[in-house]
Design an enzyme around this catalytic site. Structure first.
Site, PDB file in Angstrom:
ATOM      1  N   CYS A   1      18.690 -51.337 -32.351  1.00 41.24           N
ATOM      2  CA  CYS A   1      19.825 -50.866 -31.556  1.00 41.24           C
ATOM      3  C   CYS A   1      19.333 -49.865 -30.504  1.00 41.24           C
ATOM      4  O   CYS A   1      18.839 -48.791 -30.839  1.00 41.24           O
ATOM      5  CB  CYS A   1      20.861 -50.195 -32.463  1.00 41.24           C
ATOM      6  SG  CYS A   1      22.223 -49.486 -31.523  1.00 41.24           S
TER       7      CYS A   1
ATOM      8  N   ALA B   1       0.839  -1.207   0.000  1.00 37.85           N
ATOM      9  CA  ALA B   1       0.000   0.000   0.000  1.00 37.85           C
ATOM     10  C   ALA B   1       0.872   1.254   0.000  1.00 37.85           C
ATOM     11  O   ALA B   1       0.642   2.187  -0.778  1.00 37.85           O
ATOM     12  CB  ALA B   1      -0.913  -0.006   1.220  1.00 37.85           C
ATOM     13  N   ASP B   2       1.933   1.274   0.844  1.00 35.74           N
ATOM     14  CA  ASP B   2       2.832   2.437   0.892  1.00 35.74           C
ATOM     15  C   ASP B   2       3.550   2.620  -0.435  1.00 35.74           C
ATOM     16  O   ASP B   2       3.705   3.735  -0.937  1.00 35.74           O
ATOM     17  CB  ASP B   2       3.868   2.271   2.012  1.00 35.74           C
ATOM     18  CG  ASP B   2       3.280   2.647   3.363  1.00 35.74           C
ATOM     19  OD1 ASP B   2       3.866   2.295   4.398  1.00 35.74           O
ATOM     20  OD2 ASP B   2       2.212   3.304   3.363  1.00 35.74           O
TER      21      ASP B   2
ATOM     22  N   GLU C   1      43.517  -4.363 -20.255  1.00 32.99           N
ATOM     23  CA  GLU C   1      42.605  -5.034 -19.321  1.00 32.99           C
ATOM     24  C   GLU C   1      41.919  -6.190 -20.028  1.00 32.99           C
ATOM     25  O   GLU C   1      41.822  -6.191 -21.258  1.00 32.99           O
ATOM     26  CB  GLU C   1      41.552  -4.038 -18.834  1.00 32.99           C
ATOM     27  CG  GLU C   1      40.590  -3.620 -19.948  1.00 32.99           C
ATOM     28  CD  GLU C   1      39.848  -2.323 -19.667  1.00 32.99           C
ATOM     29  OE1 GLU C   1      40.536  -1.274 -19.568  1.00 32.99           O
ATOM     30  OE2 GLU C   1      38.616  -2.382 -19.553  1.00 32.99           O
TER      31      GLU C   1
ATOM     32  N   ARG D   1      22.962  -2.864 -24.976  1.00 39.90           N
ATOM     33  CA  ARG D   1      23.598  -2.162 -26.075  1.00 39.90           C
ATOM     34  C   ARG D   1      22.666  -2.020 -27.274  1.00 39.90           C
ATOM     35  O   ARG D   1      22.659  -1.004 -27.948  1.00 39.90           O
ATOM     36  CB  ARG D   1      24.862  -2.929 -26.479  1.00 39.90           C
ATOM     37  CG  ARG D   1      25.600  -2.308 -27.627  1.00 39.90           C
ATOM     38  CD  ARG D   1      26.913  -3.042 -27.831  1.00 39.90           C
ATOM     39  NE  ARG D   1      27.636  -2.467 -28.934  1.00 39.90           N
ATOM     40  CZ  ARG D   1      27.468  -2.792 -30.203  1.00 39.90           C
ATOM     41  NH1 ARG D   1      26.584  -3.718 -30.518  1.00 39.90           N
ATOM     42  NH2 ARG D   1      28.160  -2.220 -31.142  1.00 39.90           N
TER      43      ARG D   1
ATOM     44  N   LYS E   1      42.410 -10.208 -29.516  1.00 48.87           N
ATOM     45  CA  LYS E   1      41.691 -11.452 -29.220  1.00 48.87           C
ATOM     46  C   LYS E   1      42.638 -12.616 -28.957  1.00 48.87           C
ATOM     47  O   LYS E   1      43.729 -12.681 -29.525  1.00 48.87           O
ATOM     48  CB  LYS E   1      40.777 -11.818 -30.403  1.00 48.87           C
ATOM     49  CG  LYS E   1      39.790 -10.732 -30.792  1.00 48.87           C
ATOM     50  CD  LYS E   1      38.741 -10.453 -29.732  1.00 48.87           C
ATOM     51  CE  LYS E   1      37.692 -11.521 -29.660  1.00 48.87           C
ATOM     52  NZ  LYS E   1      36.637 -11.374 -30.673  1.00 48.87           N
TER      53      LYS E   1
ATOM     54  N   LYS F   1      39.244  -8.529 -21.779  1.00 49.28           N
ATOM     55  CA  LYS F   1      37.987  -8.310 -22.497  1.00 49.28           C
ATOM     56  C   LYS F   1      37.010  -9.358 -21.969  1.00 49.28           C
ATOM     57  O   LYS F   1      37.188 -10.562 -22.190  1.00 49.28           O
ATOM     58  CB  LYS F   1      38.205  -8.477 -23.998  1.00 49.28           C
ATOM     59  CG  LYS F   1      36.955  -8.208 -24.810  1.00 49.28           C
ATOM     60  CD  LYS F   1      37.296  -8.155 -26.293  1.00 49.28           C
ATOM     61  CE  LYS F   1      36.129  -7.672 -27.126  1.00 49.28           C
ATOM     62  NZ  LYS F   1      34.967  -8.540 -27.063  1.00 49.28           N
TER      63      LYS F   1
HETATM   64  S1  IVH Z   1      35.541  -0.830 -23.971  1.00 49.01           S
HETATM   65  C1  IVH Z   1      34.017   2.438 -26.810  1.00 49.01           C
HETATM   66  N1  IVH Z   1      36.470  -2.687 -22.396  1.00 49.01           N
HETATM   67  O1  IVH Z   1      33.602  -5.822 -26.032  1.00 49.01           O
HETATM   68  C2  IVH Z   1      34.486   1.136 -26.368  1.00 49.01           C
HETATM   69  N2  IVH Z   1      34.753  -3.259 -23.921  1.00 49.01           N
HETATM   70  O2  IVH Z   1      33.888  -5.955 -28.924  1.00 49.01           O
HETATM   71  C3  IVH Z   1      33.759   0.628 -25.211  1.00 49.01           C
HETATM   72  N3  IVH Z   1      33.999  -5.587 -23.719  1.00 49.01           N
HETATM   73  O3  IVH Z   1      30.793  -3.881 -26.823  1.00 49.01           O
HETATM   74  C4  IVH Z   1      34.097  -0.756 -24.895  1.00 49.01           C
HETATM   75  N4  IVH Z   1      35.346  -6.151 -22.090  1.00 49.01           N
HETATM   76  O4  IVH Z   1      30.719  -5.283 -24.672  1.00 49.01           O
HETATM   77  C5  IVH Z   1      35.605  -2.389 -23.380  1.00 49.01           C
HETATM   78  N5  IVH Z   1      37.317  -4.230 -20.899  1.00 49.01           N
HETATM   79  C6  IVH Z   1      36.487  -3.919 -21.872  1.00 49.01           C
HETATM   80  C7  IVH Z   1      35.592  -4.872 -22.392  1.00 49.01           C
HETATM   81  C8  IVH Z   1      34.747  -4.501 -23.427  1.00 49.01           C
HETATM   82  C9  IVH Z   1      34.391  -6.560 -22.882  1.00 49.01           C
HETATM   83  C10 IVH Z   1      32.984  -5.752 -24.769  1.00 49.01           C
HETATM   84  C11 IVH Z   1      31.962  -4.651 -24.877  1.00 49.01           C
HETATM   85  C12 IVH Z   1      32.052  -4.158 -26.285  1.00 49.01           C
HETATM   86  C13 IVH Z   1      32.700  -5.313 -26.974  1.00 49.01           C
HETATM   87  C14 IVH Z   1      33.425  -4.868 -28.215  1.00 49.01           C
END
Ligand code: IVH
Length: 711
Positions: free
Chosen positions: A456, A46-47, A129, A152, A327, A131
């Site tokens: 079989c 209710a709140d 960093e 996205r 990659k 991915k």
């Molecule tokens: S930077 C403008 N940093 O990779 C750039 N993306 O292939 C912004 N992703 O759509 C992205 N780890 O979903 C960035 N450490 C990271 C990431 C990262 C994963 C993904 C992200 C992006 C996709 C691009």
């Protein structure tokens, strides 16, 4: 806070209204978190409702109120699940993807290009960093309160998944000391242990399992019912930002640190590098640690550290110039081959499976891998040419295991220097390990097959599993595990597809009694299962044809046949007429676009009116109501075109995209070739785009595709 003491909105100044509205918004958001995420409500219904009504009243009296807070009202965001899909949110700053680098040369090119663009002589600093292999999310905070969360989407317009994001513990509801407007961007992902536990639960419950943590994360976040998301263990790493009303810091590295200070999880393996050499060193370090991180990563991202330089570098149409994703190649590991098992498939194929000493490959423990077929083990390809320099694979050998993305691990190589003395070449069985029937190889076929057919048991179980699989009958609560269970059950067996549909009747003599006290089955689950089976008595023709599991007749051929013949009656009459592999019906079948002689032969042999298999099919069909399939359209803009879908589709599943394309008369292929007319690429697409570019094939995104087909 609301109720009796509410002042009439007409007596409020705009500033008072904004302040009251913002307070209410914060309280409503906190109540949502307590309710959805923590399962610990802090307000009565209710709140909660009164507060939301007051917000709506304020919004009505002060139409500018939302604009003052730069975003849509939580009154629109909170509440029950959205009935029809997700609301759309236009990103104020586009969510881009990243260009890919595959080797040291690409990375050096990237750094050179930047130096030239900036006309910069000195060394540049970059961040490096991991991915994260999940899905990206944008979190908009206004005055320190989570305003919305958006996927996205196509980069410009995403989906509103606010209610779902609120259930993720790593996503703060409120921030202290943040700029007035702050869009935090990062990746939603699922850890390896959480993924394994989720799949285990799903397998036990007979519901869908996920192929990998990324699919699990995406499937969990994009739930219309946030309670489902809440039950899934999702996490979030922040690594970027969108709109900000004031800069977080002068550099990328410091900005990420600021996000950590604000309460976000940021990746601990983020470092500063003074050039390509240091970047590659960090890449190799992360690659070595990949297996022990506990979550999937698919590369390392490098970003120019100085935000002033980032701004000068700017963007190409779809990717920033100041960042690149390096990659990882397919993962490899060496381990011992403990044994070779033979699995019998639904068409009788004997498939050798390597039993391995457990080894971590790409973050996943691998104990089984495919050995393809007997030639592969012997060191030959399908044309008798040597592979691996002719080295055969023996039990006890040290073998190299290879895993790329979602693909089933393979045994790729063997180390002869570690071969044990006295080892013997592997003798591939010539009898079915399950039913003892002779196993033969047809001329030109690399596969040895059990000739036992319906007698079989291994083939029968696999056919049933295929029959209930997702693209076939897709019966809720009847997965691979349950099929094995019912198959082996002596009191109420299910050994053929038809017996699935007679199960309830056979049980009816003693309603539910036989089933309900068995392991894992209660009265409720039995009732549900019967209902799910009953629901699938009505089945579209293409699914039925696919479900029969005839060799060479996959989903695509089934769809083509269904659209060509339209109804089961027309289809089976044509097969009967074509049974001697001559005459007009045979010619028509063979000439059906995409079918060909091999598939046509497989069909008429499997469905021959004199065969035991056909008798089974007739029994099954008599229990079903088969929906006709409309002929493919020939007037659509994509009729007759060959299209390839690649990357992640965000508006629909692959199966759906394929079905729609085919219904419009397009052919959907799995790989890009000179015959391809169009590639539809979603996020994560890689090699297929490059191949398309090389061949000059047009590449469009999912939205452009939807516009093209007028969806
Ligand atoms: S930077 C403008 N940093 O990779 C750039 N993306 O292939 C912004 N992703 O759509 C992205 N780890 O979903 C960035 N450490 C990271 C990431 C990262 C994963 C993904 C992200 C992006 C996709 C691009």
């Amino acid at each position: 806070m609301s109720g009796a003491e509410d002042r009439p909105t007409g007596q409020l100044t705009e500033a008072e209204a904004v302040a009251e509205w913002a307070d209410l918004a914060q309280a409503v958001l906190a109540a949502n978190t307590a309710y959805h995420r923590d399962d610990a409500p802090v307000l009565t219904d209710a709140d909660y409702d009164r507060m939301k009504q007051r917000m709506v009243a304020l919004e009505a009296a002060f139409p500018g109120i939302e604009a003052a807070l730069a975003g849509p009202s939580p009154t629109a965001l909170v509440g029950g699940p959205v009935a029809e899909g997700f609301r759309k949110i236009t990103h104020r700053v586009a969510m881009l993807s990243l260009e890919n680098a595959f080797d040291a040369e690409d990375v050096a090119d990237f750094a050179d290009r930047i130096r030239r663009f900036l006309n910069h002589a000195e060394a540049l600093t970059f961040t490096a960093e991991p991915k994260i292999d999940g899905l990206s999310l944008s979190l908009r905070y206004v005055n320190g309160v989570l305003h919305y969360a958006a996927t996205r989407g196509d980069g410009m317009v995403g989906e509103d998944v606010t209610a779902n994001a609120r259930t993720i513990a790593d996503i703060p509801e409120t921030l202290t000391g943040a700029p007035e407007v702050l869009e935090v961007r990062g990746e939603v992902y699922m850890s390896h242990p959480d993924f394994a536990a989720l799949n285990e639960r799903a397998a036990t419950a007979g519901t869908r399992t996920f192929a990998n943590p990324r699919n699990a994360a995406a499937g969990s976040l994009r739930q219309l019912d946030a309670r489902i998301t809440a039950s899934r263990p999702l996490r979030f790493f922040a690594y970027a930002w969108g709109e900000v009303s004031a800069p977080l810091a002068p550099t990328q590295f410091q900005s990420i640190r600021r996000l950590a200070d604000l309460g976000f999880q940021t990746n601990p393996h983020t470092v500063l590098c003074d050039g390509p050499e240091a970047m590659l060193t960090h890449y190799r370090l992360i690659e070595r640690e990949r297996a022990t991180l506990g979550y999937d990563i698919d590369g390392v991202v490098y970003k120019v550290d100085d935000l002033g330089l980032q701004a000068r570098l700017g963007y190409r149409s779809n990717t920033p110039r100041w960042a690149i994703a390096h990659k990882f190649p397919a993962e490899l590991a060496w381990t011992e081959l403990l044994g070779i098992d033979i699995q019998v498939g639904r068409t009788g194929a004997l498939s050798p499976v390597a039993r391995l000493k457990p080894v971590t490959v790409g973050g996943v423990v691998v104990q089984n891998a495919t050995l393809h077929n007997e030639d592969y083990i012997a060191g030959r390809d399908s044309r008798g040419q040597m592979i691996r320099g002719g080295k055969d694979i023996r039990v006890g050998d040290w073998v190299q295991v290879y895993r790329a993305g979602d693909v089933i691990p393979k045994v790729a190589d063997v180390d002869l220097t570690r071969r044990k003395p006295g080892s013997q070449p592997y003798a591939f069985p010539t009898e079915c390990p399950d039913c003892g029937s002779h196993a033969t190889r047809e001329e030109g076929d690399s596969v040895r097959r059990c000739t036992g057919g319906l007698i079989c048991p291994a083939q029968a179980v696999e056919r049933l599993k295929h029959f209930v699989s997702r693209a076939a009958f897709d019966i809720e609560g009847l997965g691979a595990k349950q099929v094995e269970y019912f198959f082996a059950d002596p009191t109420l067996p299910v050994r053929t597809p038809a017996e699935i549909f007679t199960l309830a009747d056979r049980d009816a003599a003693n309603p539910l009694q036989k089933l309900k006290h068995r392991d894992g089955f209660g009265e409720v689950s039995v009732t549900k299962l019967f209902a799910a089976i009953k629901a699938k008595r009505t089945i579209p023709l293409d699914r039925l044809i696919f479900a029969l599991g005839i060799r060479h007749i996959g989903e695509t051929s089934s769809g083509l046949l269904a659209r060509h013949y339209g109804t089961w009656e027309a289809f089976i009459a044509a097969i009967d007429e074509a049974k001697d592999q001559s005459g007009p019906a045979w010619e028509e079948l063979r000439a059906t676009d995409g079918i060909g002689a091999v598939s046509a032969r497989a069909l008429v042999e499997a469905l021959h009116p004199d065969s035991a298999e056909r008798a089974e099919v007739d029994r099954l069909v008599s229990l079903l109501s088969i929906q006709p399939v409309a002929a493919a359209r020939s007037d659509s803009p994509v009729a007759g075109k060959t299209v390839v879908f690649t990357g992640t589709l965000e508006k629909m599943t692959r199966a759906e995209a394929k079905a729609r394309a085919e219904a419009l008369g397009a052919k959907v292929a799995g790989s890009v070739s000179a015959k391809t007319d169009l590639v539809i690429a979603g996020p994560g697409a890689g090699s297929k785009i490059r191949e398309a570019t090389r061949l000059g094939v047009e590449v469009i995104d999912e939205d452009a595709w939807l516009r093209l087909i007028g969806a």
